[in-house]
Scaffold this motif. Structure first.
Motif, short mmCIF file in Angstrom:
data_model
loop_
_atom_site.label_atom_id
_atom_site.label_comp_id
_atom_site.label_asym_id
_atom_site.label_seq_id
_atom_site.Cartn_x
_atom_site.Cartn_y
_atom_site.Cartn_z
N ASN A 256 37.46 31.68 49.12
CA ASN A 256 38.62 32.52 48.84
C ASN A 256 39.72 32.43 49.90
O ASN A 256 40.56 33.32 50.01
N GLY B 250 35.84 40.20 51.13
CA GLY B 250 35.11 40.31 49.88
C GLY B 250 33.72 40.86 50.13
O GLY B 250 33.39 41.32 51.22
N GLY C 129 35.35 38.34 45.59
CA GLY C 129 36.62 38.79 46.14
C GLY C 129 36.97 40.22 45.77
O GLY C 129 36.32 40.85 44.93
N LYS C 130 38.03 40.70 46.40
CA LYS C 130 38.47 42.08 46.17
C LYS C 130 38.94 42.28 44.74
O LYS C 130 39.41 41.37 44.08
N GLY D 62 36.69 34.73 43.01
CA GLY D 62 37.95 35.10 43.64
C GLY D 62 38.33 36.55 43.40
O GLY D 62 37.62 37.32 42.74
N ALA D 63 39.49 36.93 43.92
CA ALA D 63 39.97 38.30 43.78
C ALA D 63 40.50 38.54 42.37
O ALA D 63 41.01 37.65 41.70
N SER E 175 40.67 33.17 41.51
CA SER E 175 41.28 34.48 41.34
C SER E 175 41.89 34.68 39.96
O SER E 175 42.48 33.77 39.38
#
Length: 484
Positions: A44, A378, A388-389, A406-407, A424
């Motif tokens: 990420n 993350g 990820g967030k 990913g986010a 993401s």
């Protein structure tokens, strides 16, 4: 954190660093459509960010970042967000300019001040090996030193007919002939060998006369990371001959092929353009645009006498055979589970398989080694998975295994991700299986899909119920061969 000794800092301060980030990489299609592979996410974080952080940790204070017009905007945007202290000089070349052309331009503009130049692809990550590489280059008095990674035995893959080894891409396999001190005597791609590899007896004889031993070991288990060090004389060679376009395809093969030609051949014109011409101690280096001398000499014009303790000391008649010197630093691929700086080896994301492997290994790094605290942004699921967030849905160790998500992604109920990368903003439909695959930014995988060894381009939508193996999904056609 990684500590840097005084000796390491000294070797770094005498070296100019250049990162090449102008290639999208045809073997990474469709993931790099419209973007350089250096900006692909590794755990990420853009790979280029990891590389810059590694160079900064290893004592480099500035670096030249070379890209092309196509990627100027994307690379500039990345640099705006980069928070490191290393000074980055962005150099933008036309899309038709090759890697050797890029280095030549920097030299002619008098930007490369170091005694040597470290050249690294932007999709690489290095740690301690960069110092080992510089040290090897200096100790052997080399003009070219290449960082090569010893590949482990092939991994076994499960199949219907039992386990079978994963094959390396033929494009990555080379026959590399190494003499004493890992001097490179020949380097030939597998695809260029029709039936068998023949080593001329004259080559073996000349190798022995230079003090490099009477044996040459032909190896096919080494991967060239394209990370290398060039002497200042090689820069002078590039300045003197515009025919070198690519470092990989033109310059490196030429240096290796011509390094053991005698002075008589050089003076007769057979090897004059490659004869070693670097200035000795106490003399000024050749300035850009000046004629290239036949060979390196001391300030009084005499050939340098090898020191008694010098590893490069040849036999009495050895110097007359050398027109340049090419070596390899061979390192073992590290075990990422060791979780320490000394275990981290050079990694390069230039294929789908290596991109997947690189993500798995970097996720296992200690958080302190990641730039901007990227790995702490993350949630880790086991030693090799990262989410990820702002990612929603089913993200537990049971359904996310050895995978980087990913986010801002959405993972549907019952979906399973195994040994994959989901970038993401992607969406994975309910009860879908994604295995050993890569899903691009904002892509959408429908419900009850089964993707194995697949690549899905950015924004592409895979319909519900799709079952595929070894396929690429993209709205864009694959581009042709690149200069980089």
């Amino acid at each position: 954190r990684l500590s840097v000794s005084g000796a390491m800092v000294s070797s770094v301060t005498r070296t100019s660093a250049v990162i090449l980030a102008g290639s999208s990489g045809s073997r990474l299609f469709p993931l790099t459509t419209g973007k350089p592979k250096a900006l692909l996410p590794i755990a990420n974080t853009p790979c280029l960010g990891l590389l810059l952080a590694c160079l900064e940790r290893n004592g480099f204070r500035e670096v030249f970042l070379v890209t092309t017009e196509d990627f100027r905007e994307m690379v500039s945007s990345f640099l705006t967000d980069f928070e490191g202290a290393i000074a980055i000089h962005l150099e933008v070349n036309p899309d038709t300019v090759g890697t050797a052309d890029a280095i030549r331009t920097l030299y002619r503009e008098n930007k490369l001040k170091g005694e040597s130049v470290l050249v690294i692809p932007g999709e690489c990550v290095v740690e301690r090996q960069v110092h080992d590489l510089l040290d090897k280059h200096q100790r052997t008095d080399a003009d070219l030193t290449i960082l090569m990674v010893k590949e482990p035995p092939p991994q076994l893959e499960k199949g219907k007919k039992g386990n079978k080894p994963r094959k390396r891409d033929e494009e990555d396999i080379e026959f590399v002939g190494l003499a004493q001190q890992d001097r490179i005597i020949f380097k030939k791609p597998l695809v260029a060998v029709e039936e068998e590899l023949t080593i001329p007896k004259t080559l073996l004889a000349r190798t022995s006369l230079t003090g490099s031993g009477s044996k040459v070991h032909a190896r096919s288990n080494l991967t060239d990371t394209q990370t290398l060090v060039l002497s200042r004389w090689v820069l002078e060679l590039l300045d003197a001959d515009d025919q070198f376009k690519s470092i990989k395809n033109d310059l490196v093969p030429y240096l290796i092929r011509r390094q053991l030609h005698s002075l008589s051949e050089a003076s007769s014109g057979k090897a004059s353009s490659v004869s070693r011409a670097r200035s000795g101690a106490g003399s000024e280096p050749t300035a850009p645009g000046q004629p290239l001398p036949l060979r390196r000499t001391d300030s009084d014009g005499a050939m340098p006498r090898p020191r008694a303790t010098d590893e490069r000391a040849p036999k009495d008649n050895g110097p007359d055979l050398e027109t340049c010197r090419c070596f390899a630093l061979v390192v073992d691929r590290a075990d990422p589970s060791a979780l320490g700086p000394s275990s981290i080896c050079t990694l390069r994301a230039n294929t789908i398989h290596s991109f997947l492997e690189m993500n798995r290994e970097v996720v296992a790094w200690p958080t302190a080694l990641a730039p901007w605290g990227a790995l702490s942004s993350g949630t880790r699921l086991g030693p090799f998975s990262l989410v990820g967030k702002d990612t929603a849905g089913a993200t537990t160790p049971k359904n996310v295994n050895v995978t980087v998500v990913g986010a801002g992604c959405e993972i549907g109920p019952g979906a399973k991700l195994n040994q994959s990368i989901v970038m993401s903003g992607a969406k994975i439909g309910a009860e879908s299986l994604v295995q050993h695959s890569v899903v691009g930014v904002g892509a959408k995988i429908g419900e009850k899909c089964k993707l194995m060894d697949c690549q899905v381009g950015d924004g592409y939508e895979v319909p519900d119920g799709t079952s595929a193996k070894g396929e690429s999904f993209s709205d864009n056609a694959q581009s042709g061969q690149e200069m980089w």
